[in-house]
Design an enzyme around this catalytic site. Structure first.
Site, mmCIF file in Angstrom:
data_model
loop_
_atom_site.group_PDB
_atom_site.id
_atom_site.type_symbol
_atom_site.label_atom_id
_atom_site.label_comp_id
_atom_site.label_asym_id
_atom_site.label_seq_id
_atom_site.Cartn_x
_atom_site.Cartn_y
_atom_site.Cartn_z
ATOM 1 N N HIS A 90 121.686 -2.303 -60.319
ATOM 2 C CA HIS A 90 121.221 -1.789 -59.029
ATOM 3 C C HIS A 90 120.078 -2.613 -58.479
ATOM 4 O O HIS A 90 119.168 -2.994 -59.212
ATOM 5 C CB HIS A 90 120.698 -0.348 -59.193
ATOM 6 C CG HIS A 90 121.781 0.675 -59.165
ATOM 7 N ND1 HIS A 90 121.585 1.973 -59.551
ATOM 8 C CD2 HIS A 90 123.071 0.588 -58.757
ATOM 9 C CE1 HIS A 90 122.701 2.639 -59.394
ATOM 10 N NE2 HIS A 90 123.624 1.828 -58.931
ATOM 11 N N HIS B 79 118.074 -2.780 -66.537
ATOM 12 C CA HIS B 79 119.161 -2.066 -67.222
ATOM 13 C C HIS B 79 120.457 -2.324 -66.474
ATOM 14 O O HIS B 79 120.450 -2.614 -65.275
ATOM 15 C CB HIS B 79 118.848 -0.566 -67.300
ATOM 16 C CG HIS B 79 118.489 0.019 -65.980
ATOM 17 N ND1 HIS B 79 117.206 -0.036 -65.478
ATOM 18 C CD2 HIS B 79 119.248 0.621 -65.042
ATOM 19 C CE1 HIS B 79 117.198 0.532 -64.286
ATOM 20 N NE2 HIS B 79 118.431 0.936 -63.986
HETATM 21 P P1 M7G Z 1 118.703 3.046 -61.677
HETATM 22 O O1 M7G Z 1 119.574 1.995 -61.107
HETATM 23 O O2 M7G Z 1 117.292 2.660 -61.987
HETATM 24 O O3 M7G Z 1 118.614 4.294 -60.738
HETATM 25 O O4 M7G Z 1 119.438 3.535 -62.972
HETATM 26 P P2 M7G Z 1 119.591 5.451 -60.315
HETATM 27 O O5 M7G Z 1 119.136 6.643 -61.139
HETATM 28 O O6 M7G Z 1 119.264 5.626 -58.869
HETATM 29 O O7 M7G Z 1 120.986 5.033 -60.589
HETATM 30 C C1 M7G Z 1 118.847 4.278 -63.972
HETATM 31 C C2 M7G Z 1 119.970 4.833 -64.825
HETATM 32 O O8 M7G Z 1 119.413 5.452 -65.964
HETATM 33 C C3 M7G Z 1 120.758 5.896 -64.065
HETATM 34 O O9 M7G Z 1 122.151 5.658 -64.196
HETATM 35 C C4 M7G Z 1 120.297 7.201 -64.702
HETATM 36 O O10 M7G Z 1 121.301 8.190 -64.716
HETATM 37 C C5 M7G Z 1 119.943 6.752 -66.107
HETATM 38 N N1 M7G Z 1 118.889 7.589 -66.702
HETATM 39 C C6 M7G Z 1 117.768 8.022 -66.098
HETATM 40 N N2 M7G Z 1 117.030 8.739 -66.987
HETATM 41 C C7 M7G Z 1 115.745 9.354 -66.666
HETATM 42 C C8 M7G Z 1 117.692 8.745 -68.179
HETATM 43 C C9 M7G Z 1 117.409 9.304 -69.457
HETATM 44 O O11 M7G Z 1 116.386 9.958 -69.709
HETATM 45 N N3 M7G Z 1 118.348 9.054 -70.427
HETATM 46 C C10 M7G Z 1 119.511 8.343 -70.186
HETATM 47 N N4 M7G Z 1 120.353 8.193 -71.199
HETATM 48 N N5 M7G Z 1 119.787 7.814 -68.990
HETATM 49 C C11 M7G Z 1 118.886 8.012 -67.984
#
Ligand code: M7G
Length: 304
Positions: free
Chosen positions: A234, A243
């Site tokens: 992203h 990530h």
């Molecule tokens: P991002 O692209 O930073 O943002 O992705 P988005 O949330 O707008 O997609 C972060 C990714 O990490 C997302 O797919 C979230 O669902 C995932 N994620 C976020 N948190 C807080 C956690 C967590 O505590 N555990 C896991 N396993 N995944 C998480």
């Protein structure tokens, strides 16, 4: 009592932040013990085992219509399986609330200058605690039993585990790979030197997805085809510690896979192969909500 049970018991509803009637996902804002809490509820697909007998479990019917060879109505199906994924953010910050709230969206063309003068200062202003959940995973303090792969090398290592968004169904497989190296904050940090790391993440993801596929298949099923994955990064992300999103190709409309946010890992590797400093020089366009701090920072910068 689990944390989730306590939250559900004490949640005092305030308002709907957003409700997507197509994905059947709703984000609610409320209070728990005087602090903001976001509750997200998402209807899950039918359980594979229940599908053959779904029709027999309909116990209420209303609004029936018949016309020629067509007919429809509304029903209630009483099933044993769990039908809703429930998530909470507690205590939720103002930024979390603004992220989930329905809002007008804009496309920003981020040149390297805009990155230096708007985005980088914004990233530096984010409190370090915002990625505590990432450090907890990398340091083995949270989700330990969910980790599927962990190479702990400080510079080239990464961890792969189920993403919070995965509902557990194999067709909607959603994993996340998080790099160990904290200096890689986003797509903008990547250079040609990171190609081997990205390629290892990609090949390891395929192996892990294959293992998951094997585990969920009936013992009689022999799976020969390697899993088809859609891996993307992203920009802008919500969390500035690099990530990679790993999703099953079979998932229709995976969340966050839209143009203006998702960059296909294959294309990222290809761009870096062609131009080592592509992501330091390129203009990256992204869609952002008007409530995101980057939007107001950008509009203020434009007026200068
Ligand atoms: P991002 O692209 O930073 O943002 O992705 P988005 O949330 O707008 O997609 C972060 C990714 O990490 C997302 O797919 C979230 O669902 C995932 N994620 C976020 N948190 C807080 C956690 C967590 O505590 N555990 C896991 N396993 N995944 C998480």
């Amino acid at each position: 009592m689990s944390a989730l049970t306590t939250i559900l018991k004490n949640f005092q509803y305030e308002r709907v932040l957003s409700h997507n009637t197509r994905t059947k996902m709703i984000h609610l804002l409320g209070q728990v013990d005087g602090q903001a809490c976001i509750l997200s509820l998402e209807k899950l697909p039918y359980d594979d085992h229940a599908i053959p007998t779904l029709g027999q479990h309909v116990d209420t019917l209303a609004d029936e219509v018949e016309n020629n060879i067509y007919g429809w109505g509304l029903g209630h199906i009483r099933l044993e399986h769990l039908d809703t994924q429930i998530k909470y953010i507690y205590p939720a910050t103002d930024l979390h609330i603004r992220k989930y709230e329905d809002q007008q969206r804009y496309l920003i063309k981020e040149t390297p200058t805009v990155y230096d003068e708007v985005t980088r200062p914004y990233i530096n202003s984010i409190p370090a605690t915002r990625i505590d959940w990432v450090h907890n995973i990398l340091n083995g303090k949270a989700e330990v039993d969910r980790v599927l792969y962990h190479d702990k090398h400080e510079e080239n290592g990464f961890v792969i585990l189920p993403d919070m968004k995965w509902d557990g169904h194999p067709d909607s497989l959603y994993l996340v790979a998080i790099v160990m190296n904290p200096s890689l904050t986003s797509l903008r940090s990547l250079t040609t030197n990171h190609i081997p790391l990205l390629e290892r993440i990609q090949s390891t993801s395929i192996k892990i997805a294959q293992e998951q596929q094997q585990q969920s298949a009936a013992t009689s099923d022999i799976i020969t085809d390697p899993p088809q994955l859609r891996c993307f990064i992203h920009y802008q992300p919500s969390y500035y510690h690099l990530h990679i999103h790993i999703t099953a190709l079979s998932m229709q409309d995976p969340p966050g896979a839209m143009v203006g946010q998702a960059h296909l890992l294959d294309s990222v590797i290809d761009n870096l192969t062609l131009y080592p400093d592509y992501y330091q020089k390129a203009t990256l366009s992204y869609v952002i909500g008007e409530q995101h701090p980057l939007y107001s920072n950008y509009t203020t910068w434009l007026k200068q």
